[in-house]
Design an enzyme around this catalytic site. Structure first.
Site, PDB file in Angstrom:
ATOM      1  CG  ASP A 104       6.237  33.357  -0.066  1.00 18.13           C
ATOM      2  OD1 ASP A 104       7.654  32.868   0.348  1.00 18.13           O
ATOM      3  OD2 ASP A 104       5.778  33.894  -0.786  1.00 18.13           O
ATOM      4  CB  ILE A 105       5.397  29.178   5.665  1.00 11.55           C
ATOM      5  CG1 ILE A 105       6.465  29.002   6.416  1.00 11.55           C
ATOM      6  CG2 ILE A 105       3.857  28.601   6.112  1.00 11.55           C
ATOM      7  CD1 ILE A 105       6.662  27.933   6.199  1.00 11.55           C
ATOM      8  CE  LYS A 167      13.080  26.046  23.870  1.00 14.10           C
ATOM      9  NZ  LYS A 167      13.695  26.865  24.206  1.00 14.10           N
ATOM     10  CE  LYS A 201      21.637  20.453  26.599  1.00 19.23           C
ATOM     11  NZ  LYS A 201      23.149  20.180  25.408  1.00 19.23           N
ATOM     12  CG  ASP A 254      13.689  30.806  25.897  1.00 21.42           C
ATOM     13  OD1 ASP A 254      13.801  29.687  24.315  1.00 21.42           O
ATOM     14  OD2 ASP A 254      14.844  30.583  26.243  1.00 21.42           O
ATOM     15  CG  HIS A 259      15.213  23.345  27.604  1.00 19.42           C
ATOM     16  ND1 HIS A 259      15.139  22.330  26.486  1.00 19.42           N
ATOM     17  CD2 HIS A 259      15.476  24.283  27.097  1.00 19.42           C
ATOM     18  CE1 HIS A 259      15.118  22.672  25.173  1.00 19.42           C
ATOM     19  NE2 HIS A 259      16.195  24.403  25.977  1.00 19.42           N
ATOM     20  CE  LYS A 359      17.712  34.440  27.578  1.00 22.17           C
ATOM     21  NZ  LYS A 359      18.650  32.910  26.668  1.00 22.17           N
ATOM     22  CE  LYS A 364      25.703  26.746  27.835  1.00 21.43           C
ATOM     23  NZ  LYS A 364      25.789  26.932  26.804  1.00 21.43           N
TER      24      LYS A 364
END
EC number: 1.1.1.49
Length: 509
Positions: A104-105, A167, A201, A254, A259, A359, A364
């Site tokens: 457990d954390i 992240k 990338k 997000d 990014h 989204k 994409k």
């Protein structure tokens, strides 16, 4: 097809050295990221002989799995997500370096148990006390995991113990500062690797080379020649099974804050004094500190949010965000964000940077496009229809590469022009696949190279830029006021206005 080891771009170059044997401890190892991305990336490195055979992986999670069951789960995951990868004798050897430790954390006993296992594996596998702790858990568990690791003495050696954090790093400026304080209590900054897989990338890394190794482009990379810059990261998927996380995060947290901001920094930063990690990251911090939203007093002129509504994707009807499983029917969480930045420095004064991500968009695609200024006078027929005829586009995904658009004369008696693209594509070299982001980042971390990882002050500076929008958007909002865009379209009308108000338009990709 040629293998990566035969990549013609690498001919004549000395390959990166091999790191020392070490144990990679993955917290949250029962999650799908482990079998979809992390273990496959490490196996690929082993297959390419980039890491030593003694490399050891220890999974940590709450489930009561055995070593053997963990190995079976990783093999099933490899077969499901990477069916083209051969799992033969090498996999059998590699999988013998996979181990599992339930825990457990927040349980100190779990960390003592883990510490004992790591000591045993040091003797058995010859890993010499080298450790990498990879936190692939929900962000709210980061502080506790770091405190427990530090309390157990597993972060004590600043040269052998490394901490990798996925992240998002915080959810706003205050939480990022709080998390940094916890990290700095137990670690030196050179031990910490805040991971953003976009930086792994190929085209992202190539951006630095493209800018600073080519004399023909760097002199044009400024306010005298550039009209504006667009950065797009578009996704076709919806929220899928991540509603619990996404409802708390949204597109800004997000995607844009991490990014897109990294892509922005590499595009806008000044040349570093050298290519070492801190020189590059220092320049990224400088440009972030000079960056602001174009109009914080009238937010609609510099920051737009939106949500996808029901629509069609590839001939199939898809639900709107608010009707997705696990999403509040009155949610104001943005699935689209568009922002306009200005940079208060000598190079970019007056040049707008337009960033967008969303989204359920038609394609994409991730791209940075530099739109150059028009010629002073239109001399040729049909060119008058073209504004910003010269565009330099760097495609991050798919079809990684770079293209330069310029006008040429059409064949025939008349002086009519049209735009053409001059392309460079990594795929044109016949390479089966460019290096996956995670394998490159794993290798750099094992080698102690922090160039592609974010620094504490860089994280905080990025949050500072978007704070004016967050402070408004985090307040309760009438759902009816959140702009909508139909699934399968590019953005809400308000986002079109964001760029159209300046006499420009979004590039169609």
């Amino acid at each position: 097809m040629v293998s990566l080891l035969e990549n013609p771009l690498r001919v004549g170059l000395q390959q990166q050295g091999m790191p020392e044997p070490q144990i990679i401890v993955i917290f949250g190892a029962s999650g799908d990221l482990t079998w979809r991305k992390l273990v496959p990336a490490l196996y690929k490195l082993r297959r390419e002989r980039r890491i030593p055979p003694e490399t050891t992986i220890v999974g940590v999670a709450r489930r009561e799995w055995s070593h053997e069951y963990f190995r079976e789960q990783m093999q099933k995951g490899m077969e499901e997500a990477h069916s083209s990868v051969e799992l033969g004798e090498l996999w059998q050897d590699f999988s013998q370096g996979l181990f599992y430790c339930p825990g457990d954390i927040d349980n100190p006993e779990s960390y003592q148990k883990l510490k004992n296992l790591l000591s045993e594996l040091d003797e058995k596998r010859g890993t010499r006390g080298n450790r990498m702790f990879y936190l692939s858990v929900a962000p709210n568990f980061f502080p506790e995991a770091i405190k427990q690791l530090g309390g157990a003495g597993m972060l004590d050696d600043p040269y052998k113990h490394r901490l990798v954090i996925e992240k998002p790093f915080g959810r706003d400026l205050a939480s990022a500062q709080s998390l940094n304080a916890v990290v700095q209590k137990y670690c030196k900054e050179h031990q910490v690797y805040r991971i953003d897989h976009y930086l792994g990338k190929e085209t992202v890394q190539n951006l630095l080379v493209f800018r600073f190794a080519n004399a023909i482009f760097e002199p044009l990379w400024n306010r005298q020649f550039v009209d504006h810059v667009q950065i797009t990261v578009a996704e076709t998927v919806g929220v899928e099974d991540r509603a619990g996380y996404y409802e708390k995060a949204g597109a800004l947290r997000d995607m844009l804050q991490n990014h897109l901001m990294q892509l922005y920094c590499l595009t806008a930063m000044e040349a570093p004094n050298s290519m070492d990690a801190d020189s590059i990251r220092t320049e990224k911090v400088k440009v972030l500190q000079a960056t602001r939203l174009a109009d914080v007093h009238n937010l609609s002129r510099s920051a737009i949010r939106g949500q996808y509504s029901a629509g069609w994707m590839k001939g199939q009807q898809v639900p709107g965000y608010r009707t997705e499983p696990g999403v509040d029917p009155n949610s104001s969480t943005p699935t689209y964000v568009g922002m306009k930045f200005l940079v208060d420095n000598w190079r970019w004064q007056g040049v707008p940077f337009y960033l967008r991500t969303g989204k359920r968009m038609p394609k994409k695609v991730s791209e940075i496009s530099i739109h150059f200024r028009d010629v002073p006078s239109r001399m040729f027929q049909s060119a008058a229809q073209q504004r910003n005829a010269n565009i330099l586009a760097m495609r991050i995904q798919p079809n990684e590469g770079i293209s330069l658009r310029f006008d040429v004369k059409m064949p025939g008696a008349e002086f009519r022009t049209r735009s053409v693209d001059m392309d460079f594509s990594y795929g044109s070299f016949g390479i089966e696949a460019t290096s996956d982001a995670y394998d490159r980042l794993f290798l750099d971390c094992m080698m102690g190279d922090q160039t592609l990882f974010t620094r504490a002050d860089e994280v905080e500076a990025a949050w500072q830029v978007v704070t004016p929008a967050l402070s408004v958007w985090d307040s309760p909002a009438d759902p009816a006021t959140i702009p909508q865009y139909e699934a399968g379209t590019w953005e809400p009308a308000e986002a079109e206005f964001l760029i159209n108000q300046d006499g420009r338009r979004w590039r169609r990709l």
